[in-house]
Design an enzyme around this catalytic site. Structure first.
Site, PDB file in Angstrom:
ATOM      1  N   GLU A   1       0.827  -1.217   0.000  1.00 49.50           N
ATOM      2  CA  GLU A   1       0.000   0.000   0.000  1.00 49.50           C
ATOM      3  C   GLU A   1       0.863   1.270   0.000  1.00 49.50           C
ATOM      4  O   GLU A   1       0.527   2.244  -0.657  1.00 49.50           O
ATOM      5  CB  GLU A   1      -0.862  -0.031   1.270  1.00 49.50           C
ATOM      6  CG  GLU A   1      -2.110   0.814   1.203  1.00 49.50           C
ATOM      7  CD  GLU A   1      -2.985   0.537   2.419  1.00 49.50           C
ATOM      8  OE1 GLU A   1      -3.624  -0.524   2.459  1.00 49.50           O
ATOM      9  OE2 GLU A   1      -2.995   1.382   3.345  1.00 49.50           O
ATOM     10  N   ASP A   2       1.953   1.239   0.712  1.00 47.01           N
ATOM     11  CA  ASP A   2       2.679   2.496   0.988  1.00 47.01           C
ATOM     12  C   ASP A   2       4.111   2.572   0.464  1.00 47.01           C
ATOM     13  O   ASP A   2       4.817   3.542   0.761  1.00 47.01           O
ATOM     14  CB  ASP A   2       2.705   2.741   2.512  1.00 47.01           C
ATOM     15  CG  ASP A   2       1.315   2.975   3.069  1.00 47.01           C
ATOM     16  OD1 ASP A   2       0.454   3.480   2.329  1.00 47.01           O
ATOM     17  OD2 ASP A   2       1.072   2.644   4.245  1.00 47.01           O
TER      18      ASP A   2
END
Ligand SMILES: Nc1nc2c(ncn2[C@@H]2O[C@H](COP(=O)(O)OP(=O)(O)O)[C@@H](OP(=O)(O)OP(=O)(O)O)[C@H]2O)c(=O)[nH]1
Length: 193
Positions: A68-69
């Site tokens: 996600e990051d």
């Protein structure tokens, strides 16, 4: 980690996930403090370990935010850590091309059909995030909410929905220690609003 005495593979998988997440999140900070982002991954993995979850679930705790990051892809996670870890990470990874409401609704709705380990990972993640909100609210007050894409009402709504779904879809034979801890923190969070 010493208590995992079932063989070198178990130590190896968890240690490998820890090292991988540490490197992937290098240079990233949490929003409400100067803490390295990795501290959140470590907290989530520790909660899962203390709850007696599997080595794959603990590894996924370390890795839950890397797709996600960071530039790491789901395929890389599958290649390095195998299908079980990869599926757990995937279940806790939002599609960042969608808006906040769509992403959070997807997570809320996913709980209905999630496995116990997927729910444990979501619970540990939200428990650590909600605990962080409580802790930093003491120092920052309501100014804290401006660090997020949505304000206090929507953030509290999100955690409330997560808590309700986790309670609703907990099977009677599934351990509830992490969920109970999350619900306690949620009750305190609601009093802030
Ligand atoms: N409470 C808290 N959250 C922080 C902090 N630093 C970063 N975050 C992250 O902020 C996310 C929520 O921020 P929002 O602005 O509402 O939404 P978004 O990043 O998902 O778009 C959480 O992600 P999430 O998708 O809900 O969970 P996660 O899976 O990314 O951990 C959480 O991980 C911090 O200091 N405290």
């Amino acid at each position: 980690m010493q208590k995992f005495d079932g063989g070198r593979w178990e130590l190896h998988l968890i240690q490998k996930a820890r090292d991988f997440a540490f490197t992937a999140h290098l240079g990233q900070k949490r929003r409400l403090s100067d803490e390295p982002y990795f501290v959140h991954a470590e907290n989530v993995a520790r909660l899962l370990e203390e709850s007696g979850l599997s080595k794959e679930c603990i590894a996924a705790g370390y890795l839950h935010d890397v797709v996600e990051d960071t530039p790491i892809t789901m395929d890389e996670i599958t290649n390095v850590f195998g299908d079980k870890v990869s599926m757990l990470v995937k279940a806790n990874t939002e599609d960042k091309s969608l808006n906040w409401e769509a992403r959070k609704l997807h997570t809320i709705n996913s709980i209905k059909t999630a496995s116990f380990e997927e729910k444990a990972l979501i619970t540990a993640d939200k428990l650590d995030n909600a605990s962080s909100l409580l802790k930093h609210h003491e120092r920052l007050g309501d100014e804290m909410w401006s660090s997020f894409k949505r304000g206090k009402a929507q953030q509290v709504w999100y955690y409330q929905q997560i808590g309700e779904q986790l309670e609703k879809y907990r099977k009677h034979d599934e351990p509830s220690d992490l969920l109970e801890e999350f619900l306690k923190v949620l009750a305190k969070l609601k009093k802030l609003s």
